[in-house]
Design a protein around this motif. Structure first.
Motif, PDB file in Angstrom:
ATOM      1  N   PRO A  86       0.817  -1.232   0.000  1.00 31.55           N
ATOM      2  CA  PRO A  86       0.000   0.000   0.000  1.00 31.55           C
ATOM      3  C   PRO A  86       0.841   1.269   0.000  1.00 31.55           C
ATOM      4  N   LEU A  87       0.498   2.170  -0.912  1.00 30.45           N
ATOM      5  CA  LEU A  87       1.137   3.473  -0.959  1.00 30.45           C
ATOM      6  C   LEU A  87       0.323   4.514  -0.195  1.00 30.45           C
ATOM      7  N   THR A  88      -1.015   4.431  -0.306  1.00 25.45           N
ATOM      8  CA  THR A  88      -1.883   5.423   0.343  1.00 25.45           C
ATOM      9  C   THR A  88      -2.977   4.803   1.205  1.00 25.45           C
ATOM     10  N   HIS A  89      -3.660   3.767   0.707  1.00 29.04           N
ATOM     11  CA  HIS A  89      -4.799   3.184   1.408  1.00 29.04           C
ATOM     12  C   HIS A  89      -4.574   1.691   1.622  1.00 29.04           C
ATOM     13  N   PRO A  90      -5.148   1.104   2.655  1.00 32.12           N
ATOM     14  CA  PRO A  90      -5.920   1.773   3.715  1.00 32.12           C
ATOM     15  C   PRO A  90      -5.070   2.697   4.591  1.00 32.12           C
ATOM     16  N   GLU A  91      -3.762   2.470   4.549  1.00 36.12           N
ATOM     17  CA  GLU A  91      -2.793   3.413   5.118  1.00 36.12           C
ATOM     18  C   GLU A  91      -1.439   3.096   4.488  1.00 36.12           C
ATOM     19  N   PRO A  92      -0.561   4.080   4.403  1.00 39.57           N
ATOM     20  CA  PRO A  92       0.740   3.823   3.781  1.00 39.57           C
ATOM     21  C   PRO A  92       1.523   2.750   4.534  1.00 39.57           C
ATOM     22  N   HIS A  93       2.245   1.951   3.794  1.00 42.25           N
ATOM     23  CA  HIS A  93       3.133   0.966   4.408  1.00 42.25           C
ATOM     24  C   HIS A  93       4.202   1.701   5.218  1.00 42.25           C
ATOM     25  N   TRP A  94       4.697   1.071   6.267  1.00 41.20           N
ATOM     26  CA  TRP A  94       5.656   1.753   7.145  1.00 41.20           C
ATOM     27  C   TRP A  94       6.899   2.226   6.386  1.00 41.20           C
ATOM     28  N   SER A  95       7.312   1.482   5.370  1.00 39.41           N
ATOM     29  CA  SER A  95       8.496   1.919   4.603  1.00 39.41           C
ATOM     30  C   SER A  95       8.193   3.199   3.830  1.00 39.41           C
ATOM     31  N   ALA A  96       6.970   3.323   3.318  1.00 36.97           N
ATOM     32  CA  ALA A  96       6.580   4.537   2.610  1.00 36.97           C
ATOM     33  C   ALA A  96       6.494   5.721   3.567  1.00 36.97           C
ATOM     34  N   THR A  97       6.036   5.464   4.776  1.00 38.87           N
ATOM     35  CA  THR A  97       5.954   6.523   5.783  1.00 38.87           C
ATOM     36  C   THR A  97       7.345   7.035   6.140  1.00 38.87           C
ATOM     37  N   LEU A  98       8.299   6.111   6.318  1.00 38.28           N
ATOM     38  CA  LEU A  98       9.668   6.505   6.629  1.00 38.28           C
ATOM     39  C   LEU A  98      10.292   7.308   5.487  1.00 38.28           C
ATOM     40  N   ALA A  99      10.067   6.861   4.256  1.00 37.10           N
ATOM     41  CA  ALA A  99      10.633   7.572   3.108  1.00 37.10           C
ATOM     42  C   ALA A  99      10.043   8.974   2.982  1.00 37.10           C
ATOM     43  N   ALA A 100       8.728   9.069   3.142  1.00 35.48           N
ATOM     44  CA  ALA A 100       8.079  10.377   3.024  1.00 35.48           C
ATOM     45  C   ALA A 100       8.579  11.335   4.096  1.00 35.48           C
ATOM     46  N   ALA A 101       8.766  10.834   5.313  1.00 35.55           N
ATOM     47  CA  ALA A 101       9.249  11.684   6.400  1.00 35.55           C
ATOM     48  C   ALA A 101      10.651  12.208   6.126  1.00 35.55           C
TER      49      ALA A 101
END
Length: 473
Positions: free
Chosen positions: A76-91
């Protein structure tokens, strides 16, 4: 393999070590990049380590030194919620891309003029992709086919002059490929699907629409309202761009198998006709009548797209009959309206790929009367949309989790029998068909996901094929 040379000397993080993930890691390393890989599954990590890849938990990575996170499309990139790796990268302000984006950037770097066809839609993507590639191969073209079908895109040979890549792309892949700008983009159709990954149907459709907006030329189905809207917006954008000129260039062409079009591709008497825009010239692309691997109106639509793409990319110049010859020799795809055998008076059709009602509708419309095997994990809405077609059903044979729900929908409208398992359903349907007069069809078009009893639709279809092969002939 397509070595990702434009990433040479950079460090990339990669999450997801399935088939496409490993192919991506191989391609990045071959191009000179450092790749730090991770997967939540221990077995996948072990396989990557055995292949010589650097495996390290991305939670511990110093993201300040990472150029990109390459995310497998299944995460998941956006839904139902971003994957934790995507969250870390975005931050950390790190871009998130997929393997298709890496391929597109490599194409831009080493062979920007190389032809690329990208195909998307809710249903029919795989058949249209395979048929398009087959038309070009049968004409002697150098063709690489992959993406969401068969071979991961970075496992294909690299872009080059004279080489054509034909890619099936899912909404997940488009979401991770902002640089996807094909020579010809196709949007076949749109119906509700993957809502869990996109939040709403509108979001899902908007992702698909990006492919058309970025394509040099496009073919868009206009037989469903959502796709028709996409086409209208594409033409409006083109009109604005060409407002100071004599008119639009015909960059976007509509495709329909239900209506005659003043421009674009229409179906007339089993023949596909391309009406060129603005000059009124008409060209016959070929016919689909009598081709068993292209049975049904939905396959006629697939053929219209493939033949029109062949025409747009100049295949007609090589041989006046090359498109028709390609259509005639197309072998079809497993699990998609696949004829898997006959027993006495009965034809058995494996349409295991029909994982939703919209796809099953296409199969039901292809036959006047069927013994219908269906069920599994139901999608939202079940089979309510198919009620108008129940008069085509001699009897329905219900399997899996959906059996009770589907029995209620069928009650009073068509005969049904709860069978529980596919083996019992095949035996019951074959016995009923054998006792009926004339030619009969047993149609396995589940209108459901497979995960209650099978690991995927391929395993489900293989099981159906095996059960049919065991029937007494």
């Amino acid at each position: 393999m397509t070595p990702v040379t434009h990433c040479a000397g950079r460090t990339l993080a990669l999450f997801g070590l399935g088939g496409s993930g490993l192919a991506t890691a191989d391609a990045l390393r071959a191009g000179g990049a450092r790749v730090v890989c991770w997967d939540d599954a221990e077995a996948s990590r072990a396989k990557a380590e055995a292949a010589g890849h650097e495996v390290s938990d991305l939670r511990t990575v110093d993201w300040s030194g990472v150029a990109s996170l390459v995310l497998t499309p299944g995460v998941p990139l956006t839904h139902p919620e971003p994957h934790w790796s995507a969250t870390l990268a975005a931050a950390a302000g790190v871009e998130i891309v997929g393997d298709v984006e890496l391929f597109c950037r490599e194409r831009a770097a080493i062979a920007p003029g190389a032809e690329l066809v990208a195909i998307t839609g809710t249903n029919g993507k795989s058949t249209t992709t395979a048929l398009t590639a087959h038309l070009f191969r049968s004409a002697g073209r150098d063709v690489q086919m992959g993406g969401n079908i068969g071979t991961a895109v970075l496992a294909l040979e690299p872009p080059a002059a004279g080489r054509l890549h034909v890619l099936e792309v899912s909404s997940y892949q488009i979401d991770l490929a902002p640089g996807l700008a094909p020579t010809v983009g196709m949007l076949l159709n749109l119906s509700p699907d993957h809502i869990d990954r996109h939040g709403t149907f509108e979001n899902y459709a908007a992702v698909k629409e990006r492919l058309i907006a970025r394509s040099e030329r496009s073919l868009v189905g206009v037989d469903d309202p959502a796709c028709a809207d996409v086409f209208e917006r594409a033409v409006e954008r083109e009109m604005r761009l060409h407002a100071r000129h004599l008119g639009p260039s015909g960059r976007h062409l509509p495709v329909s198998v239900r209506q005659d079009l003043p421009t674009g591709v229409s179906l007339s008497g089993g023949h596909m006709v391309l009406m060129r825009p603005y000059d009124g010239r008409e060209r016959l692309l070929g016919g689909v009548d009598g081709i068993s691997t292209l049975r049904g109106l939905h396959n006629a639509q697939n053929a219209c797209f493939a033949a029109a793409c062949a025409d747009l990319l100049g295949l007609r110049a090589a041989d006046a009959h090359v498109i028709q010859n390609g259509l005639n020799t197309f072998g079809g795809l497993p699990h998609r309206m696949e004829e898997v055998g006959r027993s006495g008076n009965t034809l058995f059709i494996n349409d295991s790929k029909a994982t939703n009602a919209d796809s099953a509708e296409k199969a039901l419309l292809s036959f006047d009367r069927v013994h219908w095997i269906l069920g599994g994990v139901p999608k939202a809405g079940g089979i309510e949309a198919l009620v108008p077609l129940f008069d085509r059903v001699a009897r329905a044979y219900l399997i899996g989790d959906a059996a009770d729900e589907f029995a209620r929908t069928l009650s009073g409208r068509a005969l049904s029998r709860r069978c529980g398992t596919l083996a019992k359903a095949v035996a019951a349907a074959a016995a009923d068909a054998r006792q009926a007069p004339g030619n009969q069809t047993v149609l396995f078009s589940p209108a459901c996901a497979s995960f209650d009893q099978f690991r995927n639709f391929e395993a489900r279809g293989d099981a159906f094929r095996a059960l049919v092969s065991e029937l007494a002939i």
